[in-house]
Write a protein that holds these residues in place. Sequence first.
Motif, PDB file in Angstrom:
ATOM      1  N   ASP A 495       0.848  -1.186   0.000  1.00  0.00           N
ATOM      2  CA  ASP A 495       0.000   0.000   0.000  1.00  0.00           C
ATOM      3  C   ASP A 495       0.887   1.241   0.000  1.00  0.00           C
ATOM      4  N   TYR A 496       0.607   2.158  -0.906  1.00  0.00           N
ATOM      5  CA  TYR A 496       1.355   3.413  -0.975  1.00  0.00           C
ATOM      6  C   TYR A 496       1.047   4.305   0.231  1.00  0.00           C
ATOM      7  N   GLY A 497      -0.027   3.960   0.928  1.00  0.00           N
ATOM      8  CA  GLY A 497      -0.413   4.739   2.104  1.00  0.00           C
ATOM      9  C   GLY A 497      -1.730   5.469   1.940  1.00  0.00           C
ATOM     10  N   THR A 498      -2.301   5.381   0.718  1.00  0.00           N
ATOM     11  CA  THR A 498      -3.525   6.141   0.440  1.00  0.00           C
ATOM     12  C   THR A 498      -4.711   5.256   0.084  1.00  0.00           C
ATOM     13  N   SER A 499      -4.556   3.938   0.229  1.00  0.00           N
ATOM     14  CA  SER A 499      -5.678   3.034  -0.060  1.00  0.00           C
ATOM     15  C   SER A 499      -6.804   3.280   0.941  1.00  0.00           C
ATOM     16  N   SER A 506     -18.975   0.617   2.294  1.00  0.00           N
ATOM     17  CA  SER A 506     -17.517   0.468   2.437  1.00  0.00           C
ATOM     18  C   SER A 506     -17.078  -0.967   2.140  1.00  0.00           C
ATOM     19  N   GLU A 507     -17.698  -1.546   1.107  1.00  0.00           N
ATOM     20  CA  GLU A 507     -17.420  -2.948   0.791  1.00  0.00           C
ATOM     21  C   GLU A 507     -16.290  -3.130  -0.223  1.00  0.00           C
ATOM     22  N   HIS A 508     -15.876  -2.054  -0.893  1.00  0.00           N
ATOM     23  CA  HIS A 508     -14.811  -2.119  -1.896  1.00  0.00           C
ATOM     24  C   HIS A 508     -13.556  -1.418  -1.375  1.00  0.00           C
ATOM     25  N   ILE A 509     -12.420  -1.720  -1.991  1.00  0.00           N
ATOM     26  CA  ILE A 509     -11.165  -1.053  -1.623  1.00  0.00           C
ATOM     27  C   ILE A 509     -10.594  -0.354  -2.848  1.00  0.00           C
TER      28      ILE A 509
END
Length: 578
Positions: A495-499, A506-509
């Motif tokens: 993760d770049y830190g902004t995911s 809020s079921e998707h990323i």
Amino acid sequence: MQKIWNLKQPADMNEVKHLSAALNVDMAIANLLVQRGIKTYQDARSFFRPRLSDLHDPFLMKDMDKAVKRLVEAIQSDEKVLVYGDYDVDGTTSVALMYSFLQNKLTNVDYYIPDRYMEGYGISKQGIEYAAKNNYSLVVVLDCGIKAIDKIAQAKEMGVEFIICDHHNPGDEIPGAVAVLDPKQPGCNYPYKELSGCGVGFKFVQAFCRDQGIPEDVIYELLDLVVVSIASDIVPLTGENRVLAYYGLRKLNSNPSIGLKTLIKYAGMQGEIRVNDIVFRIGPRLNASGRIEHGKKSVAILMAQDEEEAEALGSEINSYNEIRKTLDQNITQEALEMIQQNDGWEKLNSTVLYNRDWHKGVVGIVASRLTEHYYRPTIILTESNGMATGSARSVGEFDLYEAVGACADLLESYGGHMYAAGMSMKIENVPEFRRRFEEIVTESVKKVKLVPTIDIDAKVSLSDLNPKFLRVLNQFEPFGPHNMMPVFLTEDVMDYGTSRLVGKGSEHIKLDLIEANRSSSVFSAIAFSQSQHFEMIKQSLPFDICYSVTENEYRGKVYMQLNVRDMRSRLSESNDNA
């Protein structure tokens, strides 16, 4: 549910190197091509640049000469001709194609779609009686009929002749029609066996044009109907289907028929239309008409001649689709609750549910929803005309048709194939059918794992995903069975830190990814319905992803996006599966 990651073996390296040099493409692209059986420059040219001249001679199909001769006779004698087809998308597009072609050649031509609930699938007794009563001497039937032995014999006795255009597997006997066009029938040497029902109808029209000296450009205008059938009927997107779909998509995107243009508008589609758009947005609307009201409405909009007519039909069909979605959601929820209220349901290997009040038109969709949810063979039944009637869906490599057939003594009728089937039985037989079907599935589980599997084409680095790679990958389209969108594996991403979590629940990323110890480039990705992985992602530890590469448009800008199919921690023992 944890999925098995199945990483395909790399293609033969010598073949990959040879093709990579011949085409001047990355080794990863060449590997994908060789895996698909494309090993030479000529193979690649045919794959990337399909030509209408690549279509096979329609007269290679058994009985084609008989079919054309009989149709010519009907036109010359000004006979009454009826075009008959199934009520699903393949059937209604087939009827629209054939009727559109014939309406300027015959004084008396009409079409007939059987009622889903009163007549059922295929050639019906009511349909034959309608043809005889109204003096139709010839019926051209599409997308069904290959097993209608008794019905065709009955029609012949009533003075009605049939030309059958079908693509389903025949039984032991072929109907005694004037002509039977089906590339899968014994003795047919037609080179390509996987046409849709509409595709067989197209070949019939193509043969007629060649026989009568009519320029084939006339029928190429009907290819938008053919691609809708190919996509919706989930036939292989190889060979001749690929050519028909390629040019059908061109027509659909540049100059669709008035009816399809209206459906595209109601589906809210913008930008380039692809196969998936047909499958999930156009096809369901055409199917909704037959599920909720009558399939003839779908034929009517496909043949609409002016925008006012198309708009009225489009609005009506769209309302049927909204009803279909509501029924689908409600019945799926009821079915899930029924399963969870059954003690010991988690130990079962199959699902067989019956509710007399469920709508027959959506039980197949609900069966599909439940197989996605629990990943086990599923049969959803409701009451229709005093019988328990329904649809079945399979998973993985489980042969559903064979399992249903093993219970044939409990059934009044059944049909289908390995992955989907329909059936009817006496209501009192449902408990015993449920018991025996579970027994058969449980025995088969020893041979076939009922665990979802993701087939991965190749392992790549994110740094391999450059603009040229994506440009060539886009030319693999149209995607579909036997030419699926490639799935890649990349290990050690972070993760770049902004995911972040997105969606109403809020079921998707929404992911921003980098490769650990590699390039600092950030790659945008989306993981639908995978919020359970969010905590793992935010631990700032490397993990693996399998994904497809897509293009996404936002505020007029097109950019690359990874569509993540699954992800797992590098610490997971399941890494051994790859």
